[in-house]
Enzyme design. Structure first.
Site, PDB file in Angstrom:
ATOM      1  N   GLN A 102      -4.344  -4.867   7.003  1.00 14.20           N
ATOM      2  CA  GLN A 102      -5.385  -5.742   6.457  1.00 14.20           C
ATOM      3  C   GLN A 102      -5.452  -7.098   7.151  1.00 14.20           C
ATOM      4  O   GLN A 102      -6.356  -7.881   6.869  1.00 14.20           O
ATOM      5  CB  GLN A 102      -5.164  -5.957   4.950  1.00 14.20           C
ATOM      6  CG  GLN A 102      -5.386  -4.717   4.115  1.00 14.20           C
ATOM      7  CD  GLN A 102      -6.829  -4.231   4.151  1.00 14.20           C
ATOM      8  OE1 GLN A 102      -7.755  -4.987   4.431  1.00 14.20           O
ATOM      9  NE2 GLN A 102      -7.020  -2.941   3.890  1.00 14.20           N
TER      10      GLN A 102
ATOM     11  N   ASP B 216       3.333  -4.339   7.709  1.00 17.28           N
ATOM     12  CA  ASP B 216       2.105  -3.545   7.673  1.00 17.28           C
ATOM     13  C   ASP B 216       0.933  -4.509   7.869  1.00 17.28           C
ATOM     14  O   ASP B 216       0.588  -5.271   6.972  1.00 17.28           O
ATOM     15  CB  ASP B 216       2.029  -2.842   6.310  1.00 17.28           C
ATOM     16  CG  ASP B 216       0.683  -2.177   6.057  1.00 17.28           C
ATOM     17  OD1 ASP B 216      -0.229  -2.312   6.886  1.00 17.28           O
ATOM     18  OD2 ASP B 216       0.560  -1.516   5.005  1.00 17.28           O
TER      19      ASP B 216
ATOM     20  N   HIS C 127       0.877  -1.177   0.000  1.00 15.88           N
ATOM     21  CA  HIS C 127       0.000   0.000   0.000  1.00 15.88           C
ATOM     22  C   HIS C 127       0.913   1.227   0.000  1.00 15.88           C
ATOM     23  O   HIS C 127       2.028   1.181   0.521  1.00 15.88           O
ATOM     24  CB  HIS C 127      -0.833  -0.058   1.286  1.00 15.88           C
ATOM     25  CG  HIS C 127      -1.875   1.000   1.412  1.00 15.88           C
ATOM     26  ND1 HIS C 127      -1.585   2.277   1.844  1.00 15.88           N
ATOM     27  CD2 HIS C 127      -3.215   0.974   1.196  1.00 15.88           C
ATOM     28  CE1 HIS C 127      -2.705   2.991   1.881  1.00 15.88           C
ATOM     29  NE2 HIS C 127      -3.706   2.228   1.495  1.00 15.88           N
TER      30      HIS C 127
ATOM     31  N   CYS D  93      -4.890   2.519  -3.567  1.00 18.65           N
ATOM     32  CA  CYS D  93      -3.630   3.027  -3.009  1.00 18.65           C
ATOM     33  C   CYS D  93      -2.504   2.023  -3.180  1.00 18.65           C
ATOM     34  O   CYS D  93      -1.672   1.849  -2.292  1.00 18.65           O
ATOM     35  CB  CYS D  93      -3.768   3.382  -1.530  1.00 18.65           C
ATOM     36  SG  CYS D  93      -4.826   4.790  -1.244  1.00 18.65           S
TER      37      CYS D  93
ATOM     38  N   LYS E 101      -9.826  -0.458  10.742  1.00 16.20           N
ATOM     39  CA  LYS E 101      -9.862  -1.693   9.949  1.00 16.20           C
ATOM     40  C   LYS E 101     -10.075  -2.899  10.855  1.00 16.20           C
ATOM     41  O   LYS E 101      -9.968  -4.042  10.410  1.00 16.20           O
ATOM     42  CB  LYS E 101      -8.569  -1.852   9.157  1.00 16.20           C
ATOM     43  CG  LYS E 101      -8.250  -0.633   8.293  1.00 16.20           C
ATOM     44  CD  LYS E 101      -7.785  -0.989   6.918  1.00 16.20           C
ATOM     45  CE  LYS E 101      -7.098   0.195   6.262  1.00 16.20           C
ATOM     46  NZ  LYS E 101      -7.754   0.608   5.013  1.00 16.20           N
TER      47      LYS E 101
HETATM   48  C1  LIG Z   1      -2.317  -2.667   3.514  1.00 20.78           C
HETATM   49  C2  LIG Z   1      -2.619  -1.300   4.036  1.00 20.78           C
HETATM   50  N1  LIG Z   1      -1.642  -0.571   4.595  1.00 20.78           N
HETATM   51  C3  LIG Z   1      -1.852   0.655   5.090  1.00 20.78           C
HETATM   52  C4  LIG Z   1      -3.080   1.246   5.019  1.00 20.78           C
HETATM   53  C5  LIG Z   1      -3.237   2.646   5.536  1.00 20.78           C
HETATM   54  O1  LIG Z   1      -4.014   2.673   6.692  1.00 20.78           O
HETATM   55  P1  LIG Z   1      -4.565   4.085   7.207  1.00 20.78           P
HETATM   56  O2  LIG Z   1      -5.194   4.756   6.032  1.00 20.78           O
HETATM   57  O3  LIG Z   1      -5.543   3.695   8.246  1.00 20.78           O
HETATM   58  O4  LIG Z   1      -3.407   4.849   7.749  1.00 20.78           O
HETATM   59  C6  LIG Z   1      -4.142   0.531   4.455  1.00 20.78           C
HETATM   60  C7  LIG Z   1      -5.494   1.095   4.395  1.00 20.78           C
HETATM   61  O5  LIG Z   1      -5.924   1.673   3.431  1.00 20.78           O
HETATM   62  C8  LIG Z   1      -3.896  -0.759   3.939  1.00 20.78           C
HETATM   63  O6  LIG Z   1      -4.872  -1.458   3.353  1.00 20.78           O
END
Ligand SMILES: Cc1ncc(COP(=O)(O)O)c(C=O)c1O
Ligand SMILES: Cc1ncc(COP(=O)(O)O)c(C=O)c1O
Lengths: 152, 420, 420, 152
Positions: free
Chosen positions: C214, C211, C133, C375, C237
């Protein structure tokens, strides 16, 4: 004057007295042990000085510092209790006091804590536990030859 | 103008009516009614805000932007609608100038990082007032360490007001890049002449970073008439939720600045070799933003707009005058911060009694005040005191609560045998 | 072990019971029942979380730490209590290892800034998977720009799984400092073998940044058995509020790291010449933290702990299998991401129909999916597609909702006259 | 097949047809005006080419690009409408179209918008307005000699 029980319980005559006229409130010029205590949350600062003899007995103990009534009275009462005790006894008292202040034991469970039980009330005030224990933490640090501690 | 109108005042009944909007004010502490006088630390939320957040959580939540489905559109409309409310609330020209952050601290870090990183170099000077909150000191200190810039202090006078004479001298120096001053001091209550600070700085081409955390809840703020380059504040100090704040920045400056945090939504396109930044305000809003918090903050704006803020400001002035008068009845009392212009906040010390003991005893009497350094250690050093007790009011506080404070303080001085 | 126990399954009735905890799931969209299949963007909150936040706002709010009055103590206990819940939830050793941030994005920026700033230099290599992401790419890109470090990509195979052969080659290089891999890909659904990634990296002295955004909502996570140096995730999430996230970091690493944001609470003492940092976890929590958000996240942990997560994970596996099967009935269907280990998420394209048109039409049928690049532009580039449609499930989704999705997709292909 | 009214309204036959067989879908080798449009939210990309003669009349117009049905059909229909119009008329159409797509005017208010009113449905779908207007924004940019625009 009608104070709540909690406050009456915490600010007993003996604490107010030690706060006003702290015992052993002086620096010792050539201590065998010394430590600085600091509680950054309150800004409380406390120096503890000790002279321990060859037999591991506390010959003299004193403190200098700035703090709330609880921390000052605790330091003052500590010096009067620890003087003449062995280092091991002092450490034991610290452990007992700490357990009492955090509500882990009742003061009545340990006769040695009798004179310290005026501080039992802090267990209901988490923000004030460190005020009561700062002097003891500093004493402990001095005895372990740690020069500076912070209770945060 | 008609006399009865010019003298129109908030009635005690109106305050009681307002109080009913705030559930927590009905609490009792140690069987005493709560007198919440810790508003400078955080204000309470009216049920209008609480319910808006709940309704959002219950029926409209989804991630914002980039979503074509209805919930996402609703969440986006609510989130961007909140931005518009905030824009209007502080009088910014454009939505591009309203950046949602996680709070004042986050906002000032953003400025120090993104603006400071590009505009402050070795030997440049950053002027910081002696009454700043750590939030407006530490980010600059970190920037100074990194860049070799110098921090210089704008002193304060004995009454807790800014030393404007010294200020006007300090800005004569070459290489002054930024002036960091709070609109209202959280430790002293002083309201600083930020319009003048900004005007004088602007004439020298110096940027102004105004920390509005303590102003925003007390009186209407208009960033353009202040003339600030940057203005920062927090939701939880204006009856909104925690976890959100606002950075206002002049568009021209924000456009030039590099990004702050990296992540989704703040970029236009990403490959491993090249990234291009999104446009304002999104460039500074990386990742999922504080959506329900923005919605709650928007509700707080609606709530405040629904009140007669000007009248309530005057009510707070009366409350301050009354508090000051009553505090002077306490033996050993010394007020810290007695500037002519103050919000309804009193910091004080009582001879021979440590603030922590005061705080604990007051709590036993149902009175919630803050004691300590109030994240403003340089203020404490300036007045050579380790800490103060601070009673900070909001428009929902009453004269009776001040009496409750006074009575409790008298118990303290009796217990500790304080005489004048 | 008894057969009936090993085979015990979540019943449809149990799922309907769980659904009743989520108010939004009762909504209708365009007169159709809502089928919320956008959980990878943000999950919905159960009323247990919504009510906990409301109760906090109504009766317990105050600023945390440094307060001697009861409300402040209550807020502090709730906030720190939430930290303990999170510690336990992810199996961290100590409360010092749980940093509250404003989200995953903020957490990874913290790592890139504070750990990266001290440990990554010119020509060092940072390995980033091709399925990250933007939140796990952009902060590293910014660090690389600043330091002259190099970013190298860990490729992915055609099924959307990580190319572990290539990974084991890449880590042979000298100067590899960090490996950045998501536990679960938000664009593909792949569950990566992070235990193996961490073990192999650790053997080479390379730090791992996992990360978990998910993963955290789909199955139990244990940071110590994973062996991650850093593990980041977001509240929104995992059925908690927006505006909060968690950074787990190994204590030893966090201790060495410099601070991130400057402000109140993260310092021990401040003067204009010298500042000393507070201890963990506070060193990384500048300013008023997201208090009610942490409390809400704690309630989400309680809620999840009250469910049989292992069983619900298997239920989600069945749901995924069913979705995959039904999607294959759609003319022109091409799944993007077919790894053997996946969470309940399907990304797909339909020949000749743009995802945006699919999204709009599905919305008209009550089906909420996300369309776009999620993203994760490098994933789109890898599969040579501009965007996908993504249906992402949670434990509260039903087989009937998958049928609703399938029916809606058939309408799309009929409208656009798609044939295989 | 029973689609909701909203979808039926948006995806009318004429839109589906232009999506499938876009008109004037080609590059012009020597355009007098040209611009690239980009909607980063969707990833939609569109190049618009024009030949404008000495009288300020659009002699030829074409496009090439990738996007959703709405953006493609909008571009296709735009080219068929704008061809033969003066630059001023084209700009006026852009303004009218924009106002219709954002719900500021009803298509019936302006007879010139008759052939464009198939797009009126996007006004209820804020996320899709930019899809419908991208081609027009790009046309406008080309006519102002701005080479690259982004609708974000
Ligand atoms: C795999 C992953 N990493 C990071 C994020 C970023 O999370 P946040 O927007 O809550 O900071 C997301 C969410 O969109 C995600 O799906
Ligand atoms: C004057 C001032 N500035 C900044 C802050 C920091 O605000 P926050 O903690 O919401 O980031 C505060 C609040 O404590 C404040 O009073």
């Amino acid at each position: 004057m009608l104070l709540t029980n909690r406050s009456k319980n915490l600010y007993q005559e003996v604490i107010l007295d030690h706060n006003k006229s702290p015992r052993n409130y002086r620096a010792i010029e050539f201590p065998t042990h010394f430590a600085k205590g600091h509680n950054p949350l309150c800004g409380d600062k406390l120096d503890v000085y000790l002279i321990v003899d060859g037999e591991d007995v506390v010959q003299d103990v004193s403190f200098v510092g700035d703090g709330c009534a609880i921390s000052k009275a605790s330091a003052s009462i500590m010096t009067t209790i620890v003087k003449g005790k062995s280092v091991d006894e002092a450490k034991e008292l610290f452990t007992g006091f700490h357990e009492m202040a955090t509500g882990k034991i009742e003061p009545s469970e340990d006769p040695k804590l009798r004179r310290l039980q005026v501080f039992a009330g802090v267990k209901d005030l988490p923000a004030r536990v460190k005020c009561a224990t700062l002097a003891w933490h500093t004493l402990d640090a001095a005895l372990r030859n740690k020069q500076e501690i912070s209770t945060e | 103008m008609n006399d009865s109108i010019t003298k129109s005042k908030v009635t005690p009944a109106r305050i009681l009516e307002i109080r009913r909007d705030f559930p927590v004010l009905e609490r009792t502490i140690q069987d005493k009614p709560l007198a919440y006088l810790d508003n400078a630390a955080s204000t309470q939320m009216p049920r209008q805000v609480i319910e808006t957040v709940s309704a959002y959580h219950s029926f409209h939540h989804s991630n914002v932007h980039r979503g074509v489905h209805q919930l996402s559109q609703e969440a986006t409309d609510l989130y961007e609608g909140a931005r518009e409310k905030l824009r209007c609330f502080v009088g910014a020209s454009s939505l591009k100038e309203i950046i949602f952050t996680s709070g004042t601290t986050d906002a000032i870090n953003l400025i120090a990082h993104s603006w400071g990183g590009m505009n402050v170099a070795k030997d440049d000077v950053i002027l910081i007032s002696n009454m700043e909150h750590h939030a407006n000191i530490v980010p600059w200190y970190m920037l100074a360490k990194r860049t070799g810039a110098q921090i210089q202090v704008i002193p304060i006078l004995d009454d807790g007001s800014l030393d404007m004479n010294r200020f006007s001298e300090l800005i004569q120096q070459p290489n002054v890049k930024a002036v960091c001053v709070n609109h209202v001091s959280n430790a002293l209550g002083s309201v600083n002449p930020v319009e003048e600070v900004c005007r004088m700085s602007r004439e020298k081409g110096i940027r102004t970073v105004i920390d509005g955390a303590q102003a925003i809840g007390h009186f209407p703020v208009d960033v353009r008439s202040i003339g600030a380059d940057f203005y920062a504040f927090s939701g939880h100090k204006m009856h909104g939720p925690t976890g959100i704040g606002v950075l206002y920045g002049r568009q021209e400056l924000l456009e030039e600045m590099g990004p702050y945090k990296g992540g989704g939504d703040m970029i236009l396109s990403v490959s491993f070799d090249n990234i291009s930044w999104n446009e304002l305000p999104y460039k500074f809003e990386a990742g999922t933003p504080p959506i329900s918090q923005a919605v709650g903050l928007g509700a707080a704006v609606d709530y405040l707009n629904g009140l007669d803020r000007q009248l309530l400001s005057s009510y707070e002035d009366e409350l301050l005058a009354y508090t000051t008068r009553r505090l002077m009845e306490i033996p050993g009392m010394q007020l810290v911060g007695t500037a002519a212009k103050k919000v309804s906040l009193n910091s004080f010390v009582i001879k021979g009694v440590h603030p922590h003991d005061i705080g604990t005893i007051l709590d036993g009497e149902g009175v919630a005040v803050r004691t300590g350094q109030h994240c403003a250690e340089p203020v404490m050093d300036r007045f050579c005191i380790p800490a103060t007790t601070r009673a900070s009011m909001a428009f929902y506080n009453t004269f009776e609560e001040i009496d409750q404070l006074t009575d409790a303080l008298l118990k303290v001085t009796e217990l500790f045998d304080v005489t004048d």
